[in-house]
Design a protein around this motif. Structure first.
Motif, PDB file in Angstrom:
ATOM      1  N   HIS A   1      36.599  49.354  41.487  1.00  0.00           N
ATOM      2  CA  HIS A   1      35.905  48.697  40.380  1.00  0.00           C
ATOM      3  C   HIS A   1      35.406  47.312  40.782  1.00  0.00           C
ATOM      4  N   ALA A   2      36.197  46.602  41.592  1.00  0.00           N
ATOM      5  CA  ALA A   2      35.770  45.280  42.053  1.00  0.00           C
ATOM      6  C   ALA A   2      34.539  45.395  42.956  1.00  0.00           C
ATOM      7  N   LEU A   3      34.507  46.406  43.821  1.00  0.00           N
ATOM      8  CA  LEU A   3      33.333  46.612  44.682  1.00  0.00           C
ATOM      9  C   LEU A   3      32.097  46.931  43.852  1.00  0.00           C
ATOM     10  N   GLU A   4      32.275  47.733  42.800  1.00  0.00           N
ATOM     11  CA  GLU A   4      31.138  48.117  41.965  1.00  0.00           C
ATOM     12  C   GLU A   4      30.525  46.901  41.262  1.00  0.00           C
ATOM     13  N   LYS A   5      31.331  45.860  41.025  1.00  0.00           N
ATOM     14  CA  LYS A   5      30.844  44.664  40.332  1.00  0.00           C
ATOM     15  C   LYS A   5      30.451  43.545  41.287  1.00  0.00           C
ATOM     16  N   ALA A   6      30.821  43.668  42.551  1.00  0.00           N
ATOM     17  CA  ALA A   6      30.553  42.589  43.512  1.00  0.00           C
ATOM     18  C   ALA A   6      29.053  42.455  43.759  1.00  0.00           C
ATOM     19  N   PRO A   7      28.560  41.212  44.010  1.00  0.00           N
ATOM     20  CA  PRO A   7      27.132  41.017  44.279  1.00  0.00           C
ATOM     21  C   PRO A   7      26.738  41.607  45.628  1.00  0.00           C
ATOM     22  N   LEU A   8      25.480  42.019  45.751  1.00  0.00           N
ATOM     23  CA  LEU A   8      24.979  42.567  47.012  1.00  0.00           C
ATOM     24  C   LEU A   8      24.732  41.441  48.016  1.00  0.00           C
ATOM     25  N   ASP A   9      25.040  41.742  49.267  1.00  0.00           N
ATOM     26  CA  ASP A   9      24.737  40.860  50.396  1.00  0.00           C
ATOM     27  C   ASP A   9      25.320  39.464  50.236  1.00  0.00           C
ATOM     28  N   SER A  10      26.465  39.366  49.605  1.00  0.00           N
ATOM     29  CA  SER A  10      27.141  38.072  49.454  1.00  0.00           C
ATOM     30  C   SER A  10      28.644  38.304  49.521  1.00  0.00           C
ATOM     31  N   TRP A  11      29.324  37.419  50.254  1.00  0.00           N
ATOM     32  CA  TRP A  11      30.768  37.551  50.388  1.00  0.00           C
ATOM     33  C   TRP A  11      31.463  37.175  49.084  1.00  0.00           C
ATOM     34  N   SER A  12      32.513  37.911  48.762  1.00  0.00           N
ATOM     35  CA  SER A  12      33.329  37.612  47.587  1.00  0.00           C
ATOM     36  C   SER A  12      34.775  37.976  47.904  1.00  0.00           C
ATOM     37  N   GLY A  13      35.657  37.499  47.058  1.00  0.00           N
ATOM     38  CA  GLY A  13      37.066  37.811  47.281  1.00  0.00           C
ATOM     39  C   GLY A  13      37.937  36.576  47.212  1.00  0.00           C
ATOM     40  N   PRO A  14      39.191  36.709  47.537  1.00  0.00           N
ATOM     41  CA  PRO A  14      39.796  37.953  48.037  1.00  0.00           C
ATOM     42  C   PRO A  14      40.051  38.973  46.922  1.00  0.00           C
ATOM     43  N   ILE A  15      39.870  40.248  47.285  1.00  0.00           N
ATOM     44  CA  ILE A  15      40.151  41.363  46.376  1.00  0.00           C
ATOM     45  C   ILE A  15      41.421  42.060  46.873  1.00  0.00           C
ATOM     46  N   ARG A  16      42.363  42.244  45.975  1.00  0.00           N
ATOM     47  CA  ARG A  16      43.605  42.896  46.363  1.00  0.00           C
ATOM     48  C   ARG A  16      43.441  44.413  46.332  1.00  0.00           C
ATOM     49  N   SER A  17      43.989  45.086  47.334  1.00  0.00           N
ATOM     50  CA  SER A  17      44.007  46.549  47.379  1.00  0.00           C
ATOM     51  C   SER A  17      45.435  47.020  47.605  1.00  0.00           C
ATOM     52  N   SER A  18      45.601  48.322  47.724  1.00  0.00           N
ATOM     53  CA  SER A  18      46.921  48.877  47.996  1.00  0.00           C
ATOM     54  C   SER A  18      47.378  48.568  49.415  1.00  0.00           C
ATOM     55  N   ARG A  19      46.485  48.042  50.246  1.00  0.00           N
ATOM     56  CA  ARG A  19      46.821  47.759  51.646  1.00  0.00           C
ATOM     57  C   ARG A  19      46.967  46.267  51.941  1.00  0.00           C
ATOM     58  N   GLY A  20      46.382  45.430  51.109  1.00  0.00           N
ATOM     59  CA  GLY A  20      46.460  43.996  51.353  1.00  0.00           C
ATOM     60  C   GLY A  20      45.372  43.262  50.584  1.00  0.00           C
ATOM     61  N   PHE A  21      44.728  42.269  51.266  1.00  0.00           N
ATOM     62  CA  PHE A  21      43.711  41.434  50.624  1.00  0.00           C
ATOM     63  C   PHE A  21      42.445  41.463  51.465  1.00  0.00           C
ATOM     64  N   HIS A  22      41.293  41.533  50.773  1.00  0.00           N
ATOM     65  CA  HIS A  22      40.012  41.719  51.459  1.00  0.00           C
ATOM     66  C   HIS A  22      38.988  40.716  50.934  1.00  0.00           C
ATOM     67  N   PHE A  23      38.255  40.136  51.868  1.00  0.00           N
ATOM     68  CA  PHE A  23      37.009  39.444  51.553  1.00  0.00           C
ATOM     69  C   PHE A  23      35.909  40.456  51.869  1.00  0.00           C
ATOM     70  N   VAL A  24      35.028  40.718  50.913  1.00  0.00           N
ATOM     71  CA  VAL A  24      34.086  41.825  51.067  1.00  0.00           C
ATOM     72  C   VAL A  24      32.646  41.358  50.877  1.00  0.00           C
TER      73      VAL A  24
END
Length: 277
Positions: free
Chosen positions: A204-227
């Motif tokens: 859901h966070a990826l679906e709302k994230a802006p295109l071609d711009s870094w955002s985060g950190p987003i937490r997942s079941s594996r850790g934390f991601h800047f996407v």
């Protein structure tokens, strides 16, 4: 006159009658014990199960033995094969009597699957017209799911200064995170794949994230991601010809499930189902 009556009237005195019952009592006890023995025999022996080792079964056993051993079994080997079959059959029935399948989930599931296969059978192949009608009625089943392409910098634990990392990424600075087993560029990943790998919240966070711009950190079941999401593809209806085989398989599965459901409904009438509250 009195003497004549005494001579002819020789009825048994009342005091003598209990002696007759005392004499008959052993015979009555014998009959009762005999009846109980007969009833016990009928219950134990009269209902004995039968193990019928048919000629066809023996031929199959001997053929299997010959295939594995490379020679036909002789008389002694045949007896051993049949005895082994009978022993296995006895143990199998004993396992059912003791309901061992209830304590072994794998055995229970295999028995259920086998029953489903036997009841469901092999439905006939659907016609072309039936498959096209099914495709039209279930269009949502044959849509290519949305896909997302993205890059990410991964950290197993929350970094100490996430704001500085995000600013550095937006300025084009390379940031070294932790290694990720799937790499740091994930192109054209389906929504279901992303959800299974990282969790529904991450999707859901990826679906709302802006295109071609870094955002985060987003937490997942594996850790934390800047996407950085680089592309999104909407769901696409797949052409009939490209999913024809899937439609046939789905229809066959549905017909089999319907047959199983009908039979279960019939069988359920023979059971008193108690659902504990």
């Amino acid at each position: 006159m009195s003497m004549a009556m005494d001579t002819n009237d020789r009825r048994v005195p009342p005091t003598a009658r209990p002696a007759i019952w005392r004499d008959a009592l052993p015979f009555l006890v014998f009959l009762l014990i005999g009846g109980c023995c007969f009833l016990l025999y009928w219950m134990v022996d009269g209902r004995r199960e039968t193990i019928d080792v048919s000629r066809s079964t023996q031929d199959m056993l001997f053929e299997d033995y010959a295939t594995l051993s490379g020679h036909e079994p002789d008389a002694q080997e045949k007896k051993k094969i049949v005895d082994s079959y009978i022993s296995d059959e006895i143990l199998f029935r004993e396992s059912l009597r003791r309901r061992l399948y209830l304590s072994d989930g794998n055995i229970r599931q295999r028995m259920i699957d086998q029953a489903r296969f036997l009841i469901g059978g092999s439905p006939g192949d659907p016609t072309e017209a039936q498959m096209r009608a099914y495709y039209a009625a279930h269009a949502d089943l044959y849509r290519q799911e949305p896909e997302i392409s993205f890059q990410h910098v991964f950290f197993r634990t929350m970094p100490a200064d996430p704001v500085s990392i995000l600013l550095a990424l937006r300025e084009g600075t390379d940031v070294k995170g932790d290694d990720f087993w799937m790499g740091h560029e994930l192109p054209s990943y389906g929504a279901s794949m992303i959800s299974s790998m990282f969790g529904l919240d991450f999707l859901h966070a990826l679906e709302k994230a802006p295109l071609d711009s870094w955002s985060g950190p987003i937490r997942s079941s594996r850790g934390f991601h800047f996407v950085k999401v680089t592309a999104r593809t909407s769901a696409i209806q797949m052409p009939y010809d490209s999913v024809k085989h899937e439609i046939e398989a789905d229809m066959t599965s549905e017909m089999r499930d319907d047959a199983i459901a009908t039979e279960i409904t019939r069988l359920r009438r023979s059971y008193d189902v108690i659902i504990q509250k």
